[in-house]
Write a protein that holds these residues in place. Structure first.
Motif, PDB file in Angstrom:
ATOM      1  N   ILE A 190     -13.032   5.604 -15.319  1.00  0.00           N
ATOM      2  CA  ILE A 190     -11.735   6.148 -15.711  1.00  0.00           C
ATOM      3  C   ILE A 190     -10.682   5.716 -14.805  1.00  0.00           C
ATOM      4  N   THR A 191      -9.491   5.154 -15.493  1.00  0.00           N
ATOM      5  CA  THR A 191      -8.425   4.854 -14.709  1.00  0.00           C
ATOM      6  C   THR A 191      -7.233   5.691 -14.508  1.00  0.00           C
ATOM      7  N   VAL A 192      -6.700   5.591 -13.338  1.00  0.00           N
ATOM      8  CA  VAL A 192      -5.553   6.146 -12.762  1.00  0.00           C
ATOM      9  C   VAL A 192      -4.379   5.288 -12.454  1.00  0.00           C
ATOM     10  N   GLU A 193      -3.382   5.296 -13.327  1.00  0.00           N
ATOM     11  CA  GLU A 193      -2.458   4.242 -12.955  1.00  0.00           C
ATOM     12  C   GLU A 193      -0.904   4.963 -12.237  1.00  0.00           C
ATOM     13  N   THR A 194      -0.412   4.528 -11.395  1.00  0.00           N
ATOM     14  CA  THR A 194       0.846   4.859 -10.701  1.00  0.00           C
ATOM     15  C   THR A 194       1.599   3.747 -10.786  1.00  0.00           C
ATOM     16  N   ARG A 195       2.969   3.982 -10.327  1.00  0.00           N
ATOM     17  CA  ARG A 195       3.863   2.858 -10.322  1.00  0.00           C
ATOM     18  C   ARG A 195       3.527   1.514  -9.459  1.00  0.00           C
ATOM     19  N   ASP A 196       2.537   1.965  -8.474  1.00  0.00           N
ATOM     20  CA  ASP A 196       2.284   0.635  -7.556  1.00  0.00           C
ATOM     21  C   ASP A 196       0.990   0.276  -7.731  1.00  0.00           C
ATOM     22  N   ALA A 197       0.039   1.105  -8.355  1.00  0.00           N
ATOM     23  CA  ALA A 197      -1.449   0.402  -8.479  1.00  0.00           C
ATOM     24  C   ALA A 197      -2.186   0.961  -9.461  1.00  0.00           C
ATOM     25  N   VAL A 198      -3.261   0.681  -9.764  1.00  0.00           N
ATOM     26  CA  VAL A 198      -4.182   1.124 -10.688  1.00  0.00           C
ATOM     27  C   VAL A 198      -5.436   1.247  -9.910  1.00  0.00           C
ATOM     28  N   TYR A 199      -6.086   2.406 -10.304  1.00  0.00           N
ATOM     29  CA  TYR A 199      -7.206   2.753  -9.514  1.00  0.00           C
ATOM     30  C   TYR A 199      -8.294   3.150 -10.616  1.00  0.00           C
ATOM     31  N   THR A 200      -9.557   2.482 -10.385  1.00  0.00           N
ATOM     32  CA  THR A 200     -10.719   2.825 -11.198  1.00  0.00           C
ATOM     33  C   THR A 200     -11.964   3.594 -10.544  1.00  0.00           C
ATOM     34  N   TYR A 201     -12.082   4.462 -11.250  1.00  0.00           N
ATOM     35  CA  TYR A 201     -13.292   5.399 -10.718  1.00  0.00           C
ATOM     36  C   TYR A 201     -14.271   5.369 -11.716  1.00  0.00           C
ATOM     37  N   THR A 202     -15.700   5.561 -11.355  1.00  0.00           N
ATOM     38  CA  THR A 202     -16.713   5.505 -12.158  1.00  0.00           C
ATOM     39  C   THR A 202     -17.635   6.855 -12.268  1.00  0.00           C
ATOM     40  N   VAL A 203     -17.734   7.579 -13.282  1.00  0.00           N
ATOM     41  CA  VAL A 203     -18.212   8.745 -13.377  1.00  0.00           C
ATOM     42  C   VAL A 203     -19.666   8.772 -12.878  1.00  0.00           C
ATOM     43  N   ASP A 204     -20.159   9.624 -11.934  1.00  0.00           N
ATOM     44  CA  ASP A 204     -20.960   9.723 -11.258  1.00  0.00           C
ATOM     45  C   ASP A 204     -21.937  11.017 -11.619  1.00  0.00           C
ATOM     46  N   LYS A 205     -21.640  12.233 -11.668  1.00  0.00           N
ATOM     47  CA  LYS A 205     -22.100  13.474 -11.879  1.00  0.00           C
ATOM     48  C   LYS A 205     -21.535  14.201 -12.759  1.00  0.00           C
ATOM     49  N   THR A 206     -22.127  15.159 -13.321  1.00  0.00           N
ATOM     50  CA  THR A 206     -21.545  16.437 -14.183  1.00  0.00           C
ATOM     51  C   THR A 206     -21.840  17.809 -13.912  1.00  0.00           C
ATOM     52  N   LEU A 207     -21.456  18.636 -13.586  1.00  0.00           N
ATOM     53  CA  LEU A 207     -21.787  20.144 -13.430  1.00  0.00           C
ATOM     54  C   LEU A 207     -21.476  20.885 -14.801  1.00  0.00           C
ATOM     55  N   ALA A 208     -22.403  21.280 -15.482  1.00  0.00           N
ATOM     56  CA  ALA A 208     -22.189  21.701 -17.029  1.00  0.00           C
ATOM     57  C   ALA A 208     -21.527  23.176 -17.048  1.00  0.00           C
ATOM     58  N   ARG A 209     -21.802  23.944 -15.691  1.00  0.00           N
ATOM     59  CA  ARG A 209     -21.167  25.221 -15.826  1.00  0.00           C
ATOM     60  C   ARG A 209     -21.425  25.846 -14.221  1.00  0.00           C
ATOM     61  N   THR A 210     -20.042  26.138 -14.054  1.00  0.00           N
ATOM     62  CA  THR A 210     -20.014  26.993 -12.630  1.00  0.00           C
ATOM     63  C   THR A 210     -18.958  28.173 -12.815  1.00  0.00           C
ATOM     64  N   GLN A 211     -18.658  29.039 -11.958  1.00  0.00           N
ATOM     65  CA  GLN A 211     -17.774  30.121 -11.807  1.00  0.00           C
ATOM     66  C   GLN A 211     -16.297  29.521 -11.672  1.00  0.00           C
ATOM     67  N   PRO A 212     -15.474  30.244 -12.346  1.00  0.00           N
ATOM     68  CA  PRO A 212     -14.027  29.904 -12.126  1.00  0.00           C
ATOM     69  C   PRO A 212     -13.619  29.922 -10.694  1.00  0.00           C
ATOM     70  N   GLY A 213     -14.147  30.625  -9.635  1.00  0.00           N
ATOM     71  CA  GLY A 213     -13.854  30.721  -8.299  1.00  0.00           C
ATOM     72  C   GLY A 213     -14.544  29.793  -7.406  1.00  0.00           C
ATOM     73  N   ASP A 214     -15.413  28.670  -8.186  1.00  0.00           N
ATOM     74  CA  ASP A 214     -16.123  27.812  -7.336  1.00  0.00           C
ATOM     75  C   ASP A 214     -15.366  26.788  -6.884  1.00  0.00           C
ATOM     76  N   SER A 215     -14.599  27.046  -5.645  1.00  0.00           N
ATOM     77  CA  SER A 215     -13.458  26.308  -5.082  1.00  0.00           C
ATOM     78  C   SER A 215     -14.240  24.870  -4.439  1.00  0.00           C
ATOM     79  N   GLY A 216     -15.384  25.056  -4.250  1.00  0.00           N
ATOM     80  CA  GLY A 216     -16.168  23.894  -3.414  1.00  0.00           C
ATOM     81  C   GLY A 216     -16.020  22.572  -4.439  1.00  0.00           C
TER      82      GLY A 216
END
Length: 266
Positions: A190-216
Motif C-alpha cells: 500500500i503506498t501513500v504519497e505526499t508532496r515530498d515523499a512516497v511511503y510504502t506499507y506492507t499489509v500485515d494483519k486483518t481484524l474481520a470484525r470489531t465494535q464501532p467504539g473499539d478505539s484501540g
C-alpha cells in the motif's frame, strides 16, 4: 309448499364507481411509492458512487499536477508501484525506524505541516484492489467520506512517522473506496504519497470484525480492546484502514493493519 321467489339486489352504480376509483388510487399510490424507493436506491447505490468517484479522481489529478506529476514508490521486492500521499499528523517528529529505507540514504523524512480540516493532501494507492483515492484531514461524512476520500483520523500519526497512520473510508455508496479491503492479504503493498515523499506499507494483519467504539485499533500501538486483543504490543510505524462491516450495514468495523516498509523522497 310455498315457492320462494329469488330476490336480486342490484348494487348502486355510484358505489361501484367510488370503489373502483379507490382501488385505482390505491394502486397508483403503491406504484408511485415503489418508483420513489427505486429512485432512492439508485441514487444511493449508483449516483453517489459515480459522483464521488469523479470528484475523487479530479482531486487526485489536481494534487499530482500541483506536485509536478505522479511518482512511483520504490519497493525492494516488487517493481515500483503507484504512490499515494501522506496523512495528517499533529507533531513534527521525523521519520525514523529500522523498517524504513530512505531513498536519500538517510532513512529520515521531515513531517509535513498539518493540513486544514477536510483538506485533501495525499493520495492512497492499493494495487491489490485497484484503488487510487485522495486522503483528506478528518473523518466527517459531508466534508470527507461522502466525497469518496479516505479520511485521516485526527490525532493519529502522519505517513511514515512513528505511531499509527489511521484512515477511514466508506465500504458502500459515495465512491465506496474501502469496499474490497477485505481482499487484502499479508504482504500486499500500500503506498501513500505526499508532496515530498512516497511511503510504502506492507499489509500485515486483518481484524474481520470489531465494535464501532473499539478505539484501540487506531491507537499509536494498534491493538483491539476486544478479547483476545488482536493487534500489536510494540511501537512502530503502522497503517490502519477501517470501514463498516457487513456490507450495507454499520454494525461492526473491519480493520486492516500494515507496517512501514519503505520511504522514498520525491
Amino acid at each position: 309448499m310455498r315457492e320462494r321467489i329469488p330476490v336480486v339486489v342490484q348494487r348502486d352504480a355510484r358505489g361501484r364507481r367510488a370503489a373502483a376509483r379507490g382501488l385505482w388510487t390505491g394502486a397508483e399510490l403503491v406504484v408511485t411509492l415503489g418508483v420513489v424507493l427505486l429512485l432512492l436506491v439508485a441514487h444511493q447505490l449508483w449516483w453517489t458512487n459515480r459522483q464521488a468517484r469523479a470528484e475523487a479522481a479530479d482531486t487526485v489529478h489536481a494534487l499530482e499536477r500541483d506536485w509536478g506529476g505522479p511518482e512511483r514508490a520504490s519497493d525492494p521486492a516488487e517493481p515500483a508501484q503507484d504512490t499515494p500521499e501522506p496523512l495528517d499528523v499533529d507533531d513534527d517528529t521525523p521519520v525514523v525506524g529500522e523498517e524504513q529505507t530512505g531513498g536519500d540514504g538517510g532513512g529520515r523524512t521531515a513531517a509535513a505541516p498539518a493540513p486544514r480540516r477536510s483538506q485533501a493532501y495525499a493520495v492512497l494507492r492499493i494495487p491489490r484492489i485497484g484503488l487510487t483515492a485522495p486522503v483528506a484531514q478528518g473523518v466527517s461524512k459531508r466534508g470527507v467520506l461522502d466525497k469518496g476520500y479516505a479520511g485521516h483520523y485526527p490525532g493519529t500519526a502522519q505517513p511514515g512517522g512513528a505511531g499509527n497512520f489511521a484512515l477511514a473510508g466508506h465500504r458502500n455508496t459515495h465512491g465506496e473506496p474501502f469496499r474490497h479491503i477485505n481482499r487484502l492479504r499479508p504482504g500486499d503493498p500500500i503506498t501513500v504519497e505526499t508532496r515530498d515523499a512516497v511511503y510504502t506499507y506492507t499489509v500485515d494483519k486483518t481484524l474481520a470484525r470489531t465494535q464501532p467504539g473499539d478505539s484501540g485499533v487506531i491507537a499509536a500501538v494498534p491493538r483491539s480492546n476486544a478479547k483476545p486483543y488482536p493487534g500489536y504490543r510494540t511501537a512502530g510505524s503502522y497503517l490502519t484502514l477501517t470501514t463498516c462491516t457487513p456490507e450495507f450495514t454499520s454494525r461492526y468495523r473491519l480493520v486492516v493493519w500494515g507496517k512501514l516498509s519503505g520511504v522514498r523522497q520525491r
